[in-house]
Design a protein around this motif. Structure first.
Motif, PDB file in Angstrom:
ATOM      1  N   THR A  74     -45.845  27.405   0.973  1.00 19.96           N
ATOM      2  CA  THR A  74     -45.145  26.325   1.676  1.00 19.96           C
ATOM      3  C   THR A  74     -44.224  25.551   0.741  1.00 19.96           C
ATOM      4  N   GLY A  75     -44.090  26.015  -0.489  1.00 20.11           N
ATOM      5  CA  GLY A  75     -43.219  25.362  -1.462  1.00 20.11           C
ATOM      6  C   GLY A  75     -43.081  26.237  -2.690  1.00 20.11           C
ATOM      7  N   PHE A  76     -42.198  25.834  -3.585  1.00 23.98           N
ATOM      8  CA  PHE A  76     -41.852  26.667  -4.729  1.00 23.98           C
ATOM      9  C   PHE A  76     -42.302  26.096  -6.067  1.00 23.98           C
ATOM     10  N   GLY A  77     -42.794  24.885  -6.083  1.00 22.23           N
ATOM     11  CA  GLY A  77     -43.248  24.306  -7.335  1.00 22.23           C
ATOM     12  C   GLY A  77     -42.108  23.860  -8.227  1.00 22.23           C
ATOM     13  N   ALA A  78     -42.420  23.643  -9.491  1.00 24.61           N
ATOM     14  CA  ALA A  78     -41.442  23.027 -10.396  1.00 24.61           C
ATOM     15  C   ALA A  78     -41.429  23.667 -11.782  1.00 24.61           C
ATOM     16  N   MET A  79     -41.765  24.948 -11.852  1.00 27.01           N
ATOM     17  CA  MET A  79     -41.703  25.674 -13.123  1.00 27.01           C
ATOM     18  C   MET A  79     -40.448  26.540 -13.159  1.00 27.01           C
ATOM     19  N   ILE A  80     -39.671  26.377 -14.223  1.00 29.28           N
ATOM     20  CA  ILE A  80     -38.429  27.132 -14.407  1.00 29.28           C
ATOM     21  C   ILE A  80     -38.433  27.729 -15.813  1.00 29.28           C
ATOM     22  N   SER A  81     -38.097  29.000 -15.907  1.00 23.07           N
ATOM     23  CA  SER A  81     -37.793  29.589 -17.216  1.00 23.07           C
ATOM     24  C   SER A  81     -36.321  29.974 -17.223  1.00 23.07           C
ATOM     25  N   PHE A  82     -35.706  29.902 -18.392  1.00 26.64           N
ATOM     26  CA  PHE A  82     -34.297  30.282 -18.485  1.00 26.64           C
ATOM     27  C   PHE A  82     -33.987  30.784 -19.877  1.00 26.64           C
ATOM     28  N   LYS A  83     -32.926  31.597 -19.953  1.00 31.06           N
ATOM     29  CA  LYS A  83     -32.490  32.137 -21.234  1.00 31.06           C
ATOM     30  C   LYS A  83     -31.122  31.569 -21.598  1.00 31.06           C
ATOM     31  N   THR A  84     -31.000  31.173 -22.843  1.00 28.83           N
ATOM     32  CA  THR A  84     -29.711  30.719 -23.354  1.00 28.83           C
ATOM     33  C   THR A  84     -28.924  31.916 -23.886  1.00 28.83           C
ATOM     34  N   ASP A  85     -27.653  31.689 -24.183  1.00 27.51           N
ATOM     35  CA  ASP A  85     -26.811  32.797 -24.628  1.00 27.51           C
ATOM     36  C   ASP A  85     -27.112  33.241 -26.052  1.00 27.51           C
ATOM     37  N   THR A  86     -27.709  32.378 -26.858  1.00 31.60           N
ATOM     38  CA  THR A  86     -28.054  32.749 -28.238  1.00 31.60           C
ATOM     39  C   THR A  86     -29.412  32.177 -28.612  1.00 31.60           C
ATOM     40  N   HIS A  87     -30.007  32.804 -29.612  1.00 33.71           N
ATOM     41  CA  HIS A  87     -31.270  32.300 -30.168  1.00 33.71           C
ATOM     42  C   HIS A  87     -31.081  30.901 -30.742  1.00 33.71           C
ATOM     43  N   GLU A  88     -29.964  30.699 -31.411  1.00 29.97           N
ATOM     44  CA  GLU A  88     -29.702  29.403 -32.043  1.00 29.97           C
ATOM     45  C   GLU A  88     -29.600  28.293 -31.001  1.00 29.97           C
ATOM     46  N   ARG A  89     -29.018  28.595 -29.856  1.00 32.88           N
ATOM     47  CA  ARG A  89     -28.887  27.570 -28.835  1.00 32.88           C
ATOM     48  C   ARG A  89     -30.254  27.208 -28.236  1.00 32.88           C
ATOM     49  N   ALA A  90     -31.116  28.207 -28.103  1.00 30.00           N
ATOM     50  CA  ALA A  90     -32.461  27.921 -27.598  1.00 30.00           C
ATOM     51  C   ALA A  90     -33.174  26.937 -28.519  1.00 30.00           C
ATOM     52  N   LEU A  91     -33.098  27.172 -29.821  1.00 28.86           N
ATOM     53  CA  LEU A  91     -33.728  26.252 -30.770  1.00 28.86           C
ATOM     54  C   LEU A  91     -33.062  24.883 -30.735  1.00 28.86           C
ATOM     55  N   ALA A  92     -31.750  24.875 -30.537  1.00 33.10           N
ATOM     56  CA  ALA A  92     -31.037  23.602 -30.473  1.00 33.10           C
ATOM     57  C   ALA A  92     -31.495  22.772 -29.277  1.00 33.10           C
ATOM     58  N   VAL A  93     -31.753  23.434 -28.153  1.00 31.22           N
ATOM     59  CA  VAL A  93     -32.239  22.706 -26.977  1.00 31.22           C
ATOM     60  C   VAL A  93     -33.549  21.999 -27.302  1.00 31.22           C
ATOM     61  N   LEU A  94     -34.426  22.696 -28.002  1.00 31.98           N
ATOM     62  CA  LEU A  94     -35.721  22.096 -28.362  1.00 31.98           C
ATOM     63  C   LEU A  94     -35.538  20.856 -29.228  1.00 31.98           C
ATOM     64  N   GLU A  95     -34.505  20.838 -30.043  1.00 28.69           N
ATOM     65  CA  GLU A  95     -34.257  19.714 -30.950  1.00 28.69           C
ATOM     66  C   GLU A  95     -33.467  18.590 -30.276  1.00 28.69           C
ATOM     67  N   ARG A  96     -32.610  18.937 -29.325  1.00 29.15           N
ATOM     68  CA  ARG A  96     -31.644  17.965 -28.812  1.00 29.15           C
ATOM     69  C   ARG A  96     -32.115  17.186 -27.586  1.00 29.15           C
ATOM     70  N   THR A  97     -33.042  17.736 -26.829  1.00 27.15           N
ATOM     71  CA  THR A  97     -33.459  16.994 -25.642  1.00 27.15           C
ATOM     72  C   THR A  97     -34.057  15.653 -26.039  1.00 27.15           C
ATOM     73  N   LYS A  98     -33.745  14.651 -25.258  1.00 27.45           N
ATOM     74  CA  LYS A  98     -34.207  13.295 -25.564  1.00 27.45           C
ATOM     75  C   LYS A  98     -35.228  12.807 -24.537  1.00 27.45           C
ATOM     76  N   LEU A  99     -34.919  12.996 -23.269  1.00 33.89           N
ATOM     77  CA  LEU A  99     -35.855  12.626 -22.216  1.00 33.89           C
ATOM     78  C   LEU A  99     -36.917  13.711 -22.038  1.00 33.89           C
ATOM     79  N   ILE A 100     -36.478  14.954 -22.030  1.00 32.79           N
ATOM     80  CA  ILE A 100     -37.398  16.091 -21.910  1.00 32.79           C
ATOM     81  C   ILE A 100     -38.067  16.316 -23.256  1.00 32.79           C
ATOM     82  N   LEU A 101     -39.389  16.458 -23.228  1.00 33.02           N
ATOM     83  CA  LEU A 101     -40.162  16.566 -24.468  1.00 33.02           C
ATOM     84  C   LEU A 101     -40.439  18.014 -24.828  1.00 33.02           C
TER      85      LEU A 101
END
Length: 395
Positions: free
Chosen positions: A309-336
């Motif tokens: 009856t619903g889809f939940g709130a889990m999302i996985s996604f791939k970035t274009d590069t490995h470096e960008r994935a690591l950058a996301v982990l460092e740059r998010t401010k609200l998201i932990l």
């Protein structure tokens, strides 16, 4: 054993008949303390209970055997799930460990090939030592499923949606196949909860939760649950947890009762946020793949619509590069950047190293869990703030 189980054999499934899930979650099974009228069910922080006299009992003797606060939580969970009996544990892994006590050396288990790394570690590193055999197969593929049973298959263990690539199996079809081969069918329902998916209505025998996640929702309690369709499996499972002592303690049981009251409110907001975020990620030039079961382009979208009856709130996604994935982990401010999921706070995780670090590389490669994959647990924050945080982190 009969005396210890007496009084814990299951719930009245007609209690609060006609009430919706939100109302049951708020009120609970008994709801109020019958003696005082307290609308907050009491915390019975006691290890032991006095007997009125020889041969007489209040129904409780020792909290490892049964505790009123934990029983209220278990009964509330069972009522929400549509099962007969729930058992509350100190963690989701403790719940799964207890489930495996149904098996004996030489038994075979079919398991989702894409699943939480801790579950894989428990199965492959620990329980193979005791003579259990595990095969990790794509339970979303009917042909693979049919070809994977063995004469000694005793358990089918399904995660749906899967962690972290969000594959969706036809739960009813998997259950039918399991029962045709005389196997117990267990469904890990952690990602969707009973609010969005009812495995018992689709043929499940046992429903499993890491209660730490959405059922708690506040990242402050470790807990796990087994819910049984009926009492067929209760005695061996109760005997196992009584012997091992891995039950949930009274205070955490009380906190879980409090958390359940807002389950529906939280899940609705999280799902609304997740749909917006999935759309934004699909439009971002630095994101190559988005895995969200609520995305109309998801390969199992129509199946999800039929069985949930619903889809939940889990999302996985791939970035274009490995470096960008690591950058996301460092740059998010609200998201932990933190492990776990399902809480009010949005969390981003790096599955390759964190949640799935125990999975062998060939299996990771087969599933597409690589150094560009991120998993996002969407919380209840303001959606505009979440979108802005992701946009700047992916820039």
């Amino acid at each position: 054993m009969a005396d210890e189980i007496d009084g814990l054999l299951g719930i009245d499934q007609q209690k609060h008949a006609g009430w919706h899930a939100d109302s049951i979650a708020v009120r609970g099974y008994e709801g109020i303390d019958a003696r005082t009228g307290s609308i907050s069910y009491p915390l019975y922080q006691s290890a032991t209970f006095a007997h009125p006299a020889w041969g007489q009992s209040t129904g409780y003797c020792y909290s490892r055997c049964g505790n009123p606060t934990r029983l209220e939580l278990e009964n509330t969970i069972a009522l929400l799930e549509g099962g007969k009996k729930a058992m509350a544990f100190s963690s989701g892994m403790a719940a799964i460990t207890t489930l495996l006590k149904l098996l004996r050396a030489g038994d075979h288990v079919l398991v989702s090939d894409d699943l939480y790394g801790g579950t894989y570690r428990l199965f492959s590193n620990i329980y193979t030592q005791y003579g259990l055999e595990f095969d990790y197969v794509d339970l979303t593929d009917p042909d693979v499923l049919a070809a994977s049973f063995k004469p000694n298959t005793r358990l089918v263990f399904l995660e749906t949606p899967t962690n972290p690539t969000m594959k969706v199996a036809d739960v009813a079809a998997v259950g039918e196949a399991a029962h045709a081969h005389g196997a117990v069918f267990a469904v890990d329902n952690t990602f969707l909860t009973m609010y969005f998916q009812k495995p018992f209505e689709l043929g499940g025998d046992v429903v499993i939760y890491s209660g730490t996640k959405y059922l708690c929702g506040h990242n402050d309690v470790l807990s796990g649950f087994l819910i049984l369709r009926d009492n067929t499996l209760l005695e061996p499972l109760f005997n196992a947890t009584m012997s091992e002592g891995n039950q949930l303690d009274p205070f955490d049981s009380w906190l879980m009762l409090r958390s359940l009251k807002t389950l529906g409110v939280r899940l609705r907001q999280q799902e609304r946020n997740a749909k917006r975020i999935a759309e934004a990620l699909k439009a971002n030039p630095h994101v190559t793949d988005v895995f969200y079961v609520g995305d109309p382009d998801h390969q199992n979208y129509e199946l999800s619509k039929r069985q949930t009856t619903g889809f939940g709130a889990m999302i996985s996604f791939k970035t274009d590069t490995h470096e960008r994935a690591l950058a996301v982990l460092e740059r998010t401010k609200l998201i932990l950047f933190a492990e776990s999921l399902g809480g009010t706070e949005s969390l981003v995780t790096y599955p390759l190293v964190q949640t799935h670090g125990s999975i062998p590389k060939p299996m990771l490669d087969k599933l597409g869990i690589d150094d560009r994959l991120l998993r996002l647990s969407v919380g209840i924050e303001d959606i505009d703030d979440l979108l802005a945080d992701l946009e700047q982190a992916l820039a």
